[in-house]
Design a protein around this motif. Structure first.
Motif, PDB file in Angstrom:
ATOM      1  N   ILE A 246       0.836  -1.210   0.000  1.00 24.81           N
ATOM      2  CA  ILE A 246       0.000   0.000   0.000  1.00 24.81           C
ATOM      3  C   ILE A 246       0.864   1.249   0.000  1.00 24.81           C
ATOM      4  N   THR A 247       1.801   1.321   0.941  1.00 24.04           N
ATOM      5  CA  THR A 247       2.586   2.550   1.113  1.00 24.04           C
ATOM      6  C   THR A 247       3.682   2.685   0.061  1.00 24.04           C
ATOM      7  N   ALA A 248       4.571   1.707   0.010  1.00 22.04           N
ATOM      8  CA  ALA A 248       5.709   1.809  -0.912  1.00 22.04           C
ATOM      9  C   ALA A 248       5.292   1.520  -2.348  1.00 22.04           C
ATOM     10  N   GLY A 249       4.574   0.403  -2.553  1.00 22.17           N
ATOM     11  CA  GLY A 249       4.251  -0.013  -3.911  1.00 22.17           C
ATOM     12  C   GLY A 249       3.268   0.897  -4.611  1.00 22.17           C
ATOM     13  N   SER A 250       2.198   1.311  -3.909  1.00 23.54           N
ATOM     14  CA  SER A 250       1.148   2.098  -4.561  1.00 23.54           C
ATOM     15  C   SER A 250       1.329   3.603  -4.366  1.00 23.54           C
ATOM     16  N   LEU A 251       1.462   4.050  -3.119  1.00 26.42           N
ATOM     17  CA  LEU A 251       1.492   5.492  -2.854  1.00 26.42           C
ATOM     18  C   LEU A 251       2.834   6.113  -3.242  1.00 26.42           C
ATOM     19  N   ILE A 252       3.932   5.598  -2.702  1.00 28.86           N
ATOM     20  CA  ILE A 252       5.251   6.173  -3.018  1.00 28.86           C
ATOM     21  C   ILE A 252       5.619   5.903  -4.472  1.00 28.86           C
ATOM     22  N   GLY A 253       5.431   4.650  -4.921  1.00 26.59           N
ATOM     23  CA  GLY A 253       5.798   4.300  -6.289  1.00 26.59           C
ATOM     24  C   GLY A 253       5.043   5.117  -7.310  1.00 26.59           C
ATOM     25  N   PHE A 254       3.730   5.262  -7.125  1.00 26.27           N
ATOM     26  CA  PHE A 254       2.964   6.007  -8.115  1.00 26.27           C
ATOM     27  C   PHE A 254       3.289   7.491  -8.072  1.00 26.27           C
ATOM     28  N   THR A 255       3.470   8.053  -6.871  1.00 30.07           N
ATOM     29  CA  THR A 255       3.835   9.464  -6.769  1.00 30.07           C
ATOM     30  C   THR A 255       5.144   9.737  -7.498  1.00 30.07           C
TER      31      THR A 255
END
Length: 314
Positions: A246-255
């Motif tokens: 959720i945090t690294a893969g989706s939020l940080i990665g997409f940002t």
């Protein structure tokens, strides 16, 4: 006779960030390195995290939790910043893309990784640009037919066959591999349709809404499939993997991905498509003790080489 000191009116040039150009350049370079690290290494590591989660918890529940949570956070953040709320037509497009690019694609991926090692899965997912080319050329007629592109795509699928099949049989089961590839086709179709559908101008609004809608549908699928009867206990290791996704893969990665798209050529940003599998295969081998054979390496090399040739041609 006294002379007054000469006072220079020249000042150091200040960038829009408020920093001198040298310091601003250094900080920008550091940001570029960190953001490429996010889309190269963090996104590459998500295949291992998915494998960890689905071996301990229901796959569609894991996928639904990941994308619904990340989507709500991302979409909610855009609304707090005052981004425009999507129109009714845009919501319909977002729902269609959320179904194709998140519900179908990641539903297939999370389910398939119960049976297929994370490194092999990452190479199967690297076929996304190949399916996109086939859809653009032969189905939607958006690109001209070129033999060299077709040859590159053919090399890629030969690599898939070499990696997956041995003496006519699959080491991991034919069905899970085909399901994962089917999910790749769904993502590619969504990516092609994105260009012709009415969508919000903000990439962040679009992605957040797609994740939220696609993740919500995955939770419904999890409920209807019986994964929640009784409600499963999620071990700490699976929970940690989900938090990471959720945090690294989706939020940080997409940002990081969106930030790079605004500052780099798309061809350079899209290079993550053939770096992620290298990271995933390495993690699978060194951390999870996944088997790597010469046949698999040759197949993976053909797939990644085909992706490089296809993307450079485009």
């Amino acid at each position: 006779m006294s002379t007054s000191p000469v006072i220079s009116n020249s000042r150091p040039k200040i960038e829009p960030s408020g920093l001198p150009p040298e310091e601003a350049k250094e900080r920008l370079s550091l940001k570029v390195v960190l953001t490429f690290f996010a889309i190269y290494v963090i996104w590459g590591s998500t295949f291992f995290a998915i494998r960890t989660a689905v071996l301990l918890a229901p796959p569609w529940l894991c996928a639904g939790i990941r994308f619904f949570t990340a989507g709500v956070v991302l979409f909610g953040f855009t609304q707090l910043r005052g981004e425009k709320w999507p129109t009714a037509r845009e919501w319909r497009s977002l729902a269609m893309l959320g179904l194709l690019m998140f519900s179908v694609t990641y539903g297939a991926l999370f389910w398939g990784e119960q049976f297929v090692p994370s490194g092999v899965t990452s190479v199967l997912e690297a076929t996304l640009p190949l399916f996109t080319v086939l859809l653009e050329v032969f189905v939607l007629r958006q690109q001209k037919f070129r033999w060299r592109v077709l040859a590159a795509v053919g090399v890629g699928f030969c690599g898939v066959a070499l990696m997956v099949f041995k003496k006519g049989h699959s080491s991991f089961g034919v069905v899970p591999c085909l399901v994962i590839l089917g999910g790749s086709i769904s993502w590619s179709l969504g990516a092609v349709l994105t260009r012709s559908l009415p969508l919000p101008k903000s990439r962040t609004v679009t992605a957040g809404a797609q994740m939220m809608l696609g993740g919500g549908l995955l939770l419904v699928v999890s409920l209807l499939s019986g994964e929640l009867h009784p409600f499963p206990a999620i071990p700490a290791r699976a929970a940690f993997a989900l938090v990471y996704l959720i945090t690294a893969g989706s939020l940080i990665g997409f940002t990081a991905f969106v930030w790079l798209l605004g500052r780099m050529p798309a061809s350079r940003v899209s290079s993550h498509a053939y770096v992620n599998p290298v990271v995933a295969v390495a993690l699978g081998y060194f951390v999870a003790s996944e088997e790597i054979t010469l046949r698999m390496l040759l197949g993976a090399g053909l797939v990644l080489g085909s992706v490089v040739l296809t993307m450079r041609d485009r």
